[in-house]
Design an enzyme around this catalytic site. Sequence first.
Site, PDB file in Angstrom:
ATOM      1  N   LYS A 113     -13.455   7.431 -14.999  1.00  0.00           N
ATOM      2  CA  LYS A 113     -14.357   6.290 -14.780  1.00  0.00           C
ATOM      3  C   LYS A 113     -15.815   6.648 -15.088  1.00  0.00           C
ATOM      4  O   LYS A 113     -16.583   5.784 -15.499  1.00  0.00           O
ATOM      5  CB  LYS A 113     -14.222   5.742 -13.363  1.00  0.00           C
ATOM      6  CG  LYS A 113     -12.886   5.020 -13.140  1.00  0.00           C
ATOM      7  CD  LYS A 113     -12.928   4.019 -12.005  1.00  0.00           C
ATOM      8  CE  LYS A 113     -11.631   3.212 -11.960  1.00  0.00           C
ATOM      9  NZ  LYS A 113     -11.590   2.202 -10.919  1.00  0.00           N
ATOM     10  N   LYS A 195      -3.584   3.213 -18.774  1.00  0.00           N
ATOM     11  CA  LYS A 195      -3.075   2.490 -17.603  1.00  0.00           C
ATOM     12  C   LYS A 195      -3.510   1.023 -17.640  1.00  0.00           C
ATOM     13  O   LYS A 195      -4.656   0.733 -18.001  1.00  0.00           O
ATOM     14  CB  LYS A 195      -3.652   3.163 -16.349  1.00  0.00           C
ATOM     15  CG  LYS A 195      -3.137   2.622 -15.047  1.00  0.00           C
ATOM     16  CD  LYS A 195      -3.836   3.278 -13.867  1.00  0.00           C
ATOM     17  CE  LYS A 195      -5.173   2.650 -13.555  1.00  0.00           C
ATOM     18  NZ  LYS A 195      -5.319   2.032 -12.240  1.00  0.00           N
ATOM     19  N   LYS A 198      -7.360  -3.821 -14.155  1.00  0.00           N
ATOM     20  CA  LYS A 198      -7.954  -5.150 -13.973  1.00  0.00           C
ATOM     21  C   LYS A 198      -9.172  -5.349 -14.840  1.00  0.00           C
ATOM     22  O   LYS A 198      -9.415  -6.422 -15.363  1.00  0.00           O
ATOM     23  CB  LYS A 198      -8.432  -5.301 -12.522  1.00  0.00           C
ATOM     24  CG  LYS A 198      -7.366  -5.540 -11.519  1.00  0.00           C
ATOM     25  CD  LYS A 198      -8.041  -5.865 -10.180  1.00  0.00           C
ATOM     26  CE  LYS A 198      -7.461  -5.057  -9.059  1.00  0.00           C
ATOM     27  NZ  LYS A 198      -8.142  -3.789  -8.842  1.00  0.00           N
TER      28      LYS A 198
HETATM   29  N1  AQP Z   1      -1.205   0.205 -14.021  1.00  0.00           N
HETATM   30  C1  AQP Z   1      -0.774   0.356 -12.775  1.00  0.00           C
HETATM   31  N2  AQP Z   1       0.536   0.623 -12.546  1.00  0.00           N
HETATM   32  C2  AQP Z   1       0.979   0.764 -11.263  1.00  0.00           C
HETATM   33  N3  AQP Z   1       0.179   0.657 -10.171  1.00  0.00           N
HETATM   34  C3  AQP Z   1      -1.129   0.390 -10.371  1.00  0.00           C
HETATM   35  N4  AQP Z   1      -2.166   0.203  -9.535  1.00  0.00           N
HETATM   36  C4  AQP Z   1      -3.284  -0.046 -10.252  1.00  0.00           C
HETATM   37  N5  AQP Z   1      -3.005  -0.033 -11.568  1.00  0.00           N
HETATM   38  C5  AQP Z   1      -1.670   0.231 -11.674  1.00  0.00           C
HETATM   39  C6  AQP Z   1      -2.063   0.252  -8.071  1.00  0.00           C
HETATM   40  O1  AQP Z   1      -2.587  -0.973  -7.569  1.00  0.00           O
HETATM   41  C7  AQP Z   1      -3.212  -0.734  -6.292  1.00  0.00           C
HETATM   42  C8  AQP Z   1      -4.557  -1.381  -6.269  1.00  0.00           C
HETATM   43  O2  AQP Z   1      -5.386  -0.809  -7.273  1.00  0.00           O
HETATM   44  P1  AQP Z   1      -6.956  -0.854  -7.116  1.00  0.00           P
HETATM   45  O3  AQP Z   1      -7.420  -2.232  -7.167  1.00  0.00           O
HETATM   46  O4  AQP Z   1      -7.358  -0.143  -5.911  1.00  0.00           O
HETATM   47  O5  AQP Z   1      -7.596  -0.039  -8.239  1.00  0.00           O
HETATM   48  P2  AQP Z   1      -7.201   0.616  -9.540  1.00  0.00           P
HETATM   49  O6  AQP Z   1      -6.100   1.603  -9.353  1.00  0.00           O
HETATM   50  O7  AQP Z   1      -8.457   1.163 -10.090  1.00  0.00           O
HETATM   51  O8  AQP Z   1      -6.645  -0.632 -10.321  1.00  0.00           O
HETATM   52  P3  AQP Z   1      -7.151  -1.256 -11.613  1.00  0.00           P
HETATM   53  O9  AQP Z   1      -6.298  -2.429 -11.839  1.00  0.00           O
HETATM   54  O10 AQP Z   1      -7.205  -0.237 -12.690  1.00  0.00           O
HETATM   55  O11 AQP Z   1      -8.591  -1.789 -11.236  1.00  0.00           O
HETATM   56  P4  AQP Z   1     -10.019  -1.537 -11.825  1.00  0.00           P
HETATM   57  O12 AQP Z   1      -9.961  -1.966 -13.264  1.00  0.00           O
HETATM   58  O13 AQP Z   1     -10.881  -2.416 -10.997  1.00  0.00           O
HETATM   59  O14 AQP Z   1     -10.342  -0.086 -11.650  1.00  0.00           O
HETATM   60  C9  AQP Z   1      -3.258   0.786  -6.112  1.00  0.00           C
HETATM   61  O15 AQP Z   1      -2.236   1.161  -5.208  1.00  0.00           O
HETATM   62  C10 AQP Z   1      -2.973   1.321  -7.480  1.00  0.00           C
HETATM   63  O16 AQP Z   1      -2.286   2.554  -7.414  1.00  0.00           O
END
Ligand code: AQP
Length: 331
Positions: A113, A195, A198
């Site tokens: 990040k 991965k 969001k």
């Molecule tokens: N690609 C993924 N596959 C499986 N699990 C996932 N999680 C996130 N992406 C995947 C799981 O979703 C939960 C919530 O995630 P988060 O909002 O805390 O943050 P993150 O992991 O940083 O998710 P994003 O979607 O990638 O968000 P942004 O773009 O905002 O950083 C967690 O349990 C995570 O493991």
Amino acid sequence: MARNVVFSGIQPTGGIHIGNYFGAIKQWVTGQDDAENIFCLVDMHALTVPQDPAALRAQILETATVLLAAGIDPAKSRLFVQSDVREHGELTWYLSCVGSMGQLNRMTQFKEKSESQKGEVRVGLFTYPLLMAADILLYKTTHVPVGEDQKQHIELTRDLAQRFNATYGEVFVLPEPAIPKAGARIMGLDDPTVKMSKSAPGSYHAVRVLDSPDQIKKTVMSAQTDSGRDIRVDPARPGVTNLLAIYCAATGATPEEAEAHFASARGYGDLKKELVEILVETLRPLRERNAELSADPSTVRDILRRSAEAITPIARETVDAAKRAMGVGSG
Ligand code: AQP
């Protein structure tokens, strides 16, 4: 016997996608009868990257609504906003006086990040795993259902708890990660080597849980695959492997069962078409319930407020125990 305590969080940073759903939320919903459940909208974590305040405010409510629509039941689970319980920030400070720079330097998510922040890397992005550890430890959590990307942070949480307990006496419970067999790491549909996320750009990167059937179709049918035909799990072919992973997460099939199911398919198109149907039907109830709940934001806000009030005494007790153990405060 003491009941398990499940804690998990999600950042209110945009449209929830099927990675979040299959990696985390689905487990939260299905496990609700087996433990005490605490689910948190981690808005303080969201601040580790730039956010528009009005958009963030709206996304907190939208994310809460989606979680309720997905089946989080306020009669069985607490659903609250992190910054509404001030003990999260307070315990983070005490943990920052226990953890080391070396431990935080090893966090791979920080490395990934911080790339996007270049010269302006925020301190919060670096110390974010301490806040996550505080989130978990405050509630004497025994299990943390998360996607695989969060495993390293749970290990750090355990290390910090162990270090604290060894130095100051037993205050914290050591949590276990609960990572699903299928859906633990869903990859981007436009690029299966990264991965699903969001905040990633690109309209065809992710299937969002609130996407219309038409949008789901467009995204899945345009998913990047190679020029082969065999529908098999193969690390050398990440596109089709990712589609099979989504199929398994949505249907409960094992990878072997999925391969057998598609053994006579004529190519990737058959897999994509079937996946569209499955995702549309899997997500339909969530989308419909979300539309109903969105019409009543005051009920959602009320659930968030009551949950925060109910869990604050648990968080307070933990922080007070940590303070006493460390020898701070007027006693
Ligand atoms: N690609 C993924 N596959 C499986 N699990 C996932 N999680 C996130 N992406 C995947 C799981 O979703 C939960 C919530 O995630 P988060 O909002 O805390 O943050 P993150 O992991 O940083 O998710 P994003 O979607 O990638 O968000 P942004 O773009 O905002 O950083 C967690 O349990 C995570 O493991």
